[in-house]
Write an enzyme that holds these catalytic residues in place. Structure first.
Site, PDB file in Angstrom:
ATOM      1  N   SER A  63       0.763  -1.134  -0.125  1.00 31.06           N
ATOM      2  CA  SER A  63       0.030   0.176   0.151  1.00 31.06           C
ATOM      3  C   SER A  63       0.812   1.288   0.089  1.00 31.06           C
ATOM      4  CB  SER A  63      -0.992   0.067   1.138  1.00 31.06           C
ATOM      5  OG  SER A  63      -1.853  -1.037   1.078  1.00 31.06           O
ATOM      6  N   PHE A  64       1.960   1.130   0.724  1.00 33.90           N
ATOM      7  CA  PHE A  64       2.828   2.399   0.651  1.00 33.90           C
ATOM      8  C   PHE A  64       3.343   2.987  -0.660  1.00 33.90           C
ATOM      9  CE2 PHE A  64       6.699   4.990   1.564  1.00 33.90           C
ATOM     10  CZ  PHE A  64       6.061   5.751   2.427  1.00 33.90           C
ATOM     11  N   VAL A  88      -4.493  -2.843   4.517  1.00 32.66           N
ATOM     12  CA  VAL A  88      -3.424  -2.576   5.649  1.00 32.66           C
ATOM     13  C   VAL A  88      -4.329  -3.147   6.708  1.00 32.66           C
ATOM     14  CG1 VAL A  88      -1.909  -1.271   6.874  1.00 32.66           C
ATOM     15  CG2 VAL A  88      -2.805  -0.468   4.535  1.00 32.66           C
ATOM     16  N   ILE A  89      -3.753  -4.317   7.345  1.00 33.07           N
ATOM     17  CA  ILE A  89      -4.228  -5.037   8.606  1.00 33.07           C
ATOM     18  C   ILE A  89      -3.393  -4.717   9.855  1.00 33.07           C
ATOM     19  CG2 ILE A  89      -4.948  -7.252   9.624  1.00 33.07           C
ATOM     20  CD1 ILE A  89      -6.462  -7.077   7.000  1.00 33.07           C
ATOM     21  N   GLU A  92       1.184  -5.962  15.365  1.00 32.13           N
ATOM     22  CA  GLU A  92       1.552  -5.831  16.787  1.00 32.13           C
ATOM     23  C   GLU A  92       2.365  -4.413  16.963  1.00 32.13           C
ATOM     24  OE1 GLU A  92       3.711  -9.315  18.065  1.00 32.13           O
ATOM     25  OE2 GLU A  92       1.958 -10.585  17.943  1.00 32.13           O
ATOM     26  N   HIS A  95       3.727  -0.002  12.869  1.00 31.12           N
ATOM     27  CA  HIS A  95       3.763  -0.017  11.534  1.00 31.12           C
ATOM     28  C   HIS A  95       2.559   0.206  10.654  1.00 31.12           C
ATOM     29  CE1 HIS A  95       6.586  -0.872   7.983  1.00 31.12           C
ATOM     30  NE2 HIS A  95       5.567  -1.448   7.436  1.00 31.12           N
ATOM     31  N   ARG A 134     -15.854  -6.491   3.833  1.00 30.17           N
ATOM     32  CA  ARG A 134     -15.631  -5.058   3.038  1.00 30.17           C
ATOM     33  C   ARG A 134     -15.184  -5.167   1.504  1.00 30.17           C
ATOM     34  NH1 ARG A 134     -15.674  -4.473   8.320  1.00 30.17           N
ATOM     35  NH2 ARG A 134     -16.611  -2.789   9.249  1.00 30.17           N
TER      36      ARG A 134
END
Ligand code: DLZ
Length: 159
Positions: A63-64, A88-89, A92, A95, A134
């Site tokens: 995605s970046f 994007v998920i 931890e 990021h 979604r």
């Protein structure tokens, strides 16, 4: 909390798109999600009259990289709108926040700098199930919503 169905819209108010050309930049990260988003967007453009040869698809690694991919497409291709597709998920670390913030600000900057609109089709979710819901699941498909936004913005750009 009720979530809007992302695939629901009034088809009768969407003009024919046969004279328009669209770019779609797709992130390969979480590709099963981004491919579903792409299919939703692609099918919606076709349904409203866009010709297959007038949909230009480019892939980017994550995605970046959507920002650079969209910028390059804006600079080199004659398109009426671009749809940037990513997922994007949350993990931890922080990021997730940096990627989401970077992509969002980057796409905002493209919309300020270029006269062709770039549509934000990036799912930023806490877990994979939310993304499935979604991208063709129980909350519809954000790709459909973003294709409709791209069509509306492409026509707005013709004023
Ligand atoms: C590195 C990374 C991580 C951890 N998570 C995601 C994600 O959930 N979704 C996504 O689209 N990309 C992710 N990336 C990759 C970054 O977007 C980018 O490709 C790399 O940091 C290289 O610049």
């Amino acid at each position: 909390m009720a979530t809007t169905n992302l695939s629901a819209y009034d088809k009768t108010i969407i003009p024919n798109t046969s004279k328009l050309r669209f770019g779609i930049v797709v992130s390969e990260w979480n590709s099963h999600i981004t491919e579903s988003l792409f299919q939703g967007a692609y099918n919606t453009l076709i349904e409203h009259g866009t010709l297959e040869e007038n949909i230009i698809r480019w892939n980017v690694p994550g995605s970046f990289e959507l920002i650079y991919g969209c910028k390059k497409m804006l600079e080199t291709q004659k398109v009426d709108a671009i749809i940037a597709i990513g997922n994007v998920i949350q993990g931890e670390t922080k990021h997730f926040d940096f990627i989401c913030d970077g992509v969002t600000q980057g796409i905002k900057d493209l919309n300020i700098k270029f006269s062709v609109p770039t549509i934000y089709c990036v799912l930023t979710d806490y877990n994979m199930q939310q993304s499935r819901d979604r991208s063709g699941g129980k909350h519809g498909n954000k790709g459909v919503e973003c294709a409709v936004a791209a069509i509306k913005m492409a026509f707005l750009n013709q004023i």
